[in-house]
Design a protein around this motif. Structure first.
Motif, PDB file in Angstrom:
ATOM      1  N   GLN A   1       0.826  -1.211   0.000  1.00 41.67           N
ATOM      2  CA  GLN A   1       0.000   0.000   0.000  1.00 41.67           C
ATOM      3  C   GLN A   1       0.858   1.258   0.000  1.00 41.67           C
ATOM      4  O   GLN A   1       0.566   2.228  -0.699  1.00 41.67           O
ATOM      5  CB  GLN A   1      -0.903  -0.007   1.229  1.00 41.67           C
ATOM      6  N   VAL A   2       1.935   1.261   0.771  1.00 46.04           N
ATOM      7  CA  VAL A   2       2.695   2.495   0.986  1.00 46.04           C
ATOM      8  C   VAL A   2       3.675   2.796  -0.133  1.00 46.04           C
ATOM      9  O   VAL A   2       4.062   3.950  -0.322  1.00 46.04           O
ATOM     10  CB  VAL A   2       3.453   2.419   2.336  1.00 46.04           C
ATOM     11  N   CYS A   3       4.090   1.807  -0.904  1.00 42.40           N
ATOM     12  CA  CYS A   3       5.155   2.003  -1.893  1.00 42.40           C
ATOM     13  C   CYS A   3       4.735   3.010  -2.968  1.00 42.40           C
ATOM     14  O   CYS A   3       3.771   2.773  -3.701  1.00 42.40           O
ATOM     15  CB  CYS A   3       5.536   0.678  -2.548  1.00 42.40           C
ATOM     16  N   PRO A   4       5.456   4.112  -3.109  1.00 38.63           N
ATOM     17  CA  PRO A   4       5.048   5.155  -4.056  1.00 38.63           C
ATOM     18  C   PRO A   4       5.408   4.840  -5.506  1.00 38.63           C
ATOM     19  O   PRO A   4       4.999   5.567  -6.410  1.00 38.63           O
ATOM     20  CB  PRO A   4       5.820   6.386  -3.568  1.00 38.63           C
ATOM     21  N   VAL A   5       6.175   3.765  -5.727  1.00 33.94           N
ATOM     22  CA  VAL A   5       6.594   3.440  -7.097  1.00 33.94           C
ATOM     23  C   VAL A   5       6.238   2.007  -7.484  1.00 33.94           C
ATOM     24  O   VAL A   5       6.754   1.473  -8.457  1.00 33.94           O
ATOM     25  CB  VAL A   5       8.109   3.678  -7.282  1.00 33.94           C
ATOM     26  N   SER A   6       5.372   1.376  -6.735  1.00 38.66           N
ATOM     27  CA  SER A   6       4.915   0.006  -7.012  1.00 38.66           C
ATOM     28  C   SER A   6       6.063  -0.991  -7.124  1.00 38.66           C
ATOM     29  O   SER A   6       5.997  -1.951  -7.894  1.00 38.66           O
ATOM     30  CB  SER A   6       4.074  -0.042  -8.289  1.00 38.66           C
ATOM     31  N   ALA A   7       7.134  -0.763  -6.372  1.00 38.13           N
ATOM     32  CA  ALA A   7       8.245  -1.714  -6.386  1.00 38.13           C
ATOM     33  C   ALA A   7       7.896  -2.970  -5.595  1.00 38.13           C
ATOM     34  O   ALA A   7       8.411  -4.051  -5.866  1.00 38.13           O
ATOM     35  CB  ALA A   7       9.503  -1.069  -5.808  1.00 38.13           C
ATOM     36  N   THR A   8       7.038  -2.812  -4.611  1.00 39.42           N
ATOM     37  CA  THR A   8       6.580  -3.950  -3.819  1.00 39.42           C
ATOM     38  C   THR A   8       5.179  -4.332  -4.279  1.00 39.42           C
ATOM     39  O   THR A   8       4.317  -3.474  -4.417  1.00 39.42           O
ATOM     40  CB  THR A   8       6.569  -3.591  -2.323  1.00 39.42           C
ATOM     41  N   TYR A   9       4.990  -5.601  -4.537  1.00 40.64           N
ATOM     42  CA  TYR A   9       3.692  -6.052  -5.032  1.00 40.64           C
ATOM     43  C   TYR A   9       3.431  -7.476  -4.561  1.00 40.64           C
ATOM     44  O   TYR A   9       4.346  -8.237  -4.250  1.00 40.64           O
ATOM     45  CB  TYR A   9       3.651  -5.995  -6.563  1.00 40.64           C
ATOM     46  N   LYS A  10       2.151  -7.824  -4.497  1.00 42.52           N
ATOM     47  CA  LYS A  10       1.737  -9.143  -4.042  1.00 42.52           C
ATOM     48  C   LYS A  10       1.341  -9.998  -5.242  1.00 42.52           C
ATOM     49  O   LYS A  10       0.551  -9.578  -6.074  1.00 42.52           O
ATOM     50  CB  LYS A  10       0.570  -9.024  -3.073  1.00 42.52           C
ATOM     51  N   MET A  11       1.901 -11.200  -5.318  1.00 40.45           N
ATOM     52  CA  MET A  11       1.596 -12.103  -6.413  1.00 40.45           C
ATOM     53  C   MET A  11       0.374 -12.950  -6.082  1.00 40.45           C
ATOM     54  O   MET A  11      -0.015 -13.085  -4.911  1.00 40.45           O
ATOM     55  CB  MET A  11       2.805 -12.994  -6.704  1.00 40.45           C
ATOM     56  N   ASP A  12      -0.239 -13.527  -7.101  1.00 34.52           N
ATOM     57  CA  ASP A  12      -1.414 -14.363  -6.896  1.00 34.52           C
ATOM     58  C   ASP A  12      -1.097 -15.586  -6.034  1.00 34.52           C
ATOM     59  O   ASP A  12      -1.994 -16.146  -5.402  1.00 34.52           O
ATOM     60  CB  ASP A  12      -1.982 -14.820  -8.248  1.00 34.52           C
ATOM     61  N   ASN A  13       0.175 -16.001  -6.015  1.00 28.64           N
ATOM     62  CA  ASN A  13       0.543 -17.187  -5.240  1.00 28.64           C
ATOM     63  C   ASN A  13       0.791 -16.872  -3.766  1.00 28.64           C
ATOM     64  O   ASN A  13       1.252 -17.734  -3.016  1.00 28.64           O
ATOM     65  CB  ASN A  13       1.770 -17.874  -5.846  1.00 28.64           C
ATOM     66  N   GLY A  14       0.484 -15.643  -3.335  1.00 28.46           N
ATOM     67  CA  GLY A  14       0.588 -15.285  -1.929  1.00 28.46           C
ATOM     68  C   GLY A  14       1.896 -14.671  -1.507  1.00 28.46           C
ATOM     69  O   GLY A  14       2.011 -14.168  -0.382  1.00 28.46           O
ATOM     70  N   VAL A  15       2.904 -14.697  -2.375  1.00 26.73           N
ATOM     71  CA  VAL A  15       4.220 -14.172  -2.026  1.00 26.73           C
ATOM     72  C   VAL A  15       4.293 -12.683  -2.361  1.00 26.73           C
ATOM     73  O   VAL A  15       3.857 -12.254  -3.426  1.00 26.73           O
ATOM     74  CB  VAL A  15       5.336 -14.932  -2.776  1.00 26.73           C
ATOM     75  N   VAL A  16       4.833 -11.907  -1.440  1.00 27.22           N
ATOM     76  CA  VAL A  16       5.056 -10.483  -1.652  1.00 27.22           C
ATOM     77  C   VAL A  16       6.497 -10.303  -2.121  1.00 27.22           C
ATOM     78  O   VAL A  16       7.435 -10.721  -1.435  1.00 27.22           O
ATOM     79  CB  VAL A  16       4.807  -9.677  -0.366  1.00 27.22           C
TER      80      VAL A  16
END
Length: 338
Positions: A196-211
């Motif tokens: 939620q906080v990442c301003p550049v979408s570098a962190t994202y959650k995959m469909d397989n549950g892994v961030v």
């Protein structure tokens, strides 16, 4: 006579304190927000505010739409083109943070993270329907730190970066003393404040549950570090273990299946925030995470939470199961057994 010495002390099992005590142990590991952000070139006040509100989103106290409408102009002013030119917030899939309507009205680009996620998935890996999770039995953990060592060896993490730590605390008074060992990897949250906080979408959650973290997008602002309720993120300052192991910085890390070559200043992952990815590169090969494979007490288990017949799914549903900091609303995919 039975031959049993009834005066002998009974066998003691490891003590697992209440969840409030465990949550306090987690808080003690977290970095001080203002001290951490003071090391960066970005606004400390903005980072603290965004991180606190990102946690509110995870708890259901604030919507993703309201969050980005609140911080859009401030993020654009602080991060400039890094914010404007990246697809933030992610709007695709079940893990969306905002509606498309809201995203189209923000100062950042509207796009999909699918291409990034696809780059860390293997065609030779599992069938794609999994939701990876982990269950850690606190009665079995002996505090040997083999998981910590295995993780560093597998992921070639530098000084100051340790994806798997084992928190330790003694309880009671001599001679009635017990020790609690609590391994703490990334929780791979279903509602991750770091995304939620990442301003550049570098962190994202995959469909397989892994961030995951896209090192090529990460600008090192560290807002995600202070948004994480578990203190499970670290900054890579570019240090190496050259004094201990000659040429340590020349060994390639297998993270995300990307060969980045020798570590060099100014080249990712140096200058990025890093975290446990449940050894995605191993999962894609059909192998267990290094920490699970190495655990001498068989305390760690990894597998598919979507499969009701899997060991981890059954353990996660047991009456002994709980999650750390459940009140945060993050719904981790890492469970503990008390």
């Amino acid at each position: 006579m039975s031959g049993v010495d009834e005066s002998a002390e009974p066998t003691r099992t490891p003590s697992v304190p209440d969840t409030a005590t465990l949550d306090r142990m987690v808080d003690a590991e977290a970095a001080d927000p203002e001290a951490e952000l003071a090391k960066t070139e970005y606004s400390t006040d903005l980072g603290v505010a965004m991180a606190e509100d990102a946690k509110r989103v995870a708890r259901g106290e604030l919507s993703g739409d309201d969050y980005w409408e609140k911080y859009d102009r401030a993020a654009e002013a602080e991060f400039g083109d890094d914010y404007r030119e990246t697809p933030n917030p992610a709007i695709d899939g079940d893990g969306q943070t905002v509606s498309r309507e809201t995203a189209e009205g923000l100062g950042c680009a509207v796009g999909s993270m699918d291409s990034v996620a696809a780059s860390v998935e293997s065609e030779d890996g599992p069938d794609g329907d999994e939701k990876w999770g982990m269950v850690i039995d606190l009665q079995k953990c002996v505090g040997c730190d083999s998981c910590t060592v295995a993780c560093k060896a597998e992921n070639r993490t530098p000084p100051g970066v340790s994806y798997n730590v084992v928190m330790e605390e003694e309880h009671g008074e001599f001679p009635n003393v017990t020790r609690t060992n609590v391994p703490r990897p990334c929780m791979q949250c279903e509602n991750p404040p770091c995304v939620q906080v990442c301003p550049v979408s570098a962190t994202y959650k995959m469909d397989n549950g892994v961030v995951n973290v896209d090192y090529d997008r990460c600008i090192g602002c560290r807002y995600c570090m202070i948004a994480c309720p578990y203190g499970a993120r670290y900054f890579d300052f570019g240090e190496n273990y050259d004094d201990e192991v000659t040429g340590s910085g020349e060994v390639t890390s297998p993270e995300y299946g990307v060969d980045r070559g020798p570590r060099e200043g100014g080249e990712s992952p140096v200058g990025n925030v890093r975290k446990c990815s449940m050894c995605m590169h191993r999962l894609n090969r059909g192998e267990e995470p290094a920490c699970v494979e190495t655990c001498v007490g068989d305390a760690r288990n990894a597998g598919d939470l979507n499969d009701p017949d899997s060991d981890v799914s059954e353990m996660a549903d047991s009456t002994r199961s709980f999650q750390l900091k459940e009140s945060e609303g993050t719904d981790p995919n890492v469970y503990y057994l008390k």
